[in-house]
Design a protein around this motif. Structure first.
Motif, short mmCIF file in Angstrom:
data_model
loop_
_atom_site.label_atom_id
_atom_site.label_comp_id
_atom_site.label_asym_id
_atom_site.label_seq_id
_atom_site.Cartn_x
_atom_site.Cartn_y
_atom_site.Cartn_z
N ARG A 1 1.04 -1.06 0.27
CA ARG A 1 0.07 0.27 -0.37
C ARG A 1 0.54 0.92 -0.12
O ARG A 1 0.59 2.04 -0.84
CB ARG A 1 -0.71 -0.19 1.35
N VAL A 2 1.80 1.01 0.57
CA VAL A 2 3.10 2.30 0.52
C VAL A 2 2.90 2.62 -1.26
O VAL A 2 3.31 3.81 -1.45
CB VAL A 2 4.57 2.52 1.08
N PHE A 3 3.58 1.59 -1.76
CA PHE A 3 3.64 1.60 -2.96
C PHE A 3 2.70 2.35 -3.86
O PHE A 3 2.90 2.59 -5.56
CB PHE A 3 4.29 1.53 -3.96
N ALA A 4 1.02 1.80 -3.50
CA ALA A 4 0.46 0.85 -4.87
C ALA A 4 -1.12 2.18 -3.89
O ALA A 4 -2.07 1.66 -4.31
CB ALA A 4 0.35 0.12 -5.02
N GLU A 5 -1.11 2.50 -3.00
CA GLU A 5 -1.90 3.11 -2.51
C GLU A 5 -3.61 3.82 -3.18
O GLU A 5 -2.71 5.08 -4.15
CB GLU A 5 -1.81 4.58 -1.29
N GLU A 6 -4.27 2.99 -3.47
CA GLU A 6 -5.72 4.11 -4.12
C GLU A 6 -5.73 4.94 -3.79
O GLU A 6 -6.21 5.19 -2.86
CB GLU A 6 -6.39 3.05 -4.82
N PRO A 7 -7.20 5.76 -4.87
CA PRO A 7 -7.05 7.12 -3.82
C PRO A 7 -8.31 6.28 -3.00
O PRO A 7 -9.26 5.33 -3.75
CB PRO A 7 -8.24 7.97 -5.21
N VAL A 8 -9.32 7.80 -2.38
CA VAL A 8 -10.61 6.70 -2.04
C VAL A 8 -11.76 6.52 -2.95
O VAL A 8 -12.16 5.76 -2.51
CB VAL A 8 -11.01 8.18 -0.63
N SER A 9 -11.03 7.42 -3.74
CA SER A 9 -12.51 6.78 -4.76
C SER A 9 -12.78 7.73 -5.82
O SER A 9 -11.07 7.54 -6.31
CB SER A 9 -13.55 8.14 -4.56
N SER A 10 -12.67 7.07 -6.92
CA SER A 10 -12.73 6.79 -8.91
C SER A 10 -13.32 7.82 -9.35
O SER A 10 -14.13 8.17 -8.68
CB SER A 10 -12.47 5.69 -9.36
N GLY A 11 -13.53 8.21 -10.24
CA GLY A 11 -13.78 9.48 -10.85
C GLY A 11 -14.50 10.34 -11.39
O GLY A 11 -12.94 11.19 -10.78
N GLU A 12 -15.29 11.35 -11.00
CA GLU A 12 -14.71 12.80 -10.29
C GLU A 12 -14.70 12.99 -8.43
O GLU A 12 -13.52 14.10 -8.42
CB GLU A 12 -15.76 13.56 -10.68
#
Length: 124
Positions: free
Chosen positions: A41-52
């Protein structure tokens, strides 16, 4: 009678040693899984939401360190994990450049984008 007692004690000792070995193996396995998850996760953490995403306004006060900022961002729902943000910040070039101010951040921003936004301007 003494031989039977010794055999029973020997079997019990062996059973306890086996249980301890299994317990140690489980603890090591669980620790390795946790370490892998955090490292990934340190190197590939995704945003809280996708899209707008959703715009969220946060105010960084003078004197807040990266830990305080991470806790605030997690509380506001801008990031998933304060711990991961802190680790990413420590490994980034933004570790000492985040500035006080009021910022409009979006839940679709990555942690790196958030650190950049908090470092490149002084807020509103």
């Amino acid at each position: 009678m003494g031989d039977v007692k010794e055999i029973i004690l020997s079997v019990l000792r062996t059973a306890v040693k086996i249980m301890l070995a299994v317990l140690v193996a489980v603890v090591i396995y669980r620790g390795a899984l946790l370490g892998y998850e955090v490292g990934y996760r340190v190197f590939a953490e995704e945003p809280v939401s996708s899209g707008e995403g959703t715009d969220i306004t946060v105010t960084i006060s003078e004197g807040m360190d990266s830990g305080d900022i991470a806790d605030l961002l997690e509380e506001k729902g801008v990031i998933r994990s304060a711990l991961i943000f802190k680790l990413q910040n420590r490994l980034s070039s933004y570790k000492t450049t985040m500035k006080a101010g009021t910022y409009t951040l979006n839940t679709s921003m990555t942690n790196d984008e958030i650190m950049e936004a908090l470092s490149t301007s002084s807020g509103e």
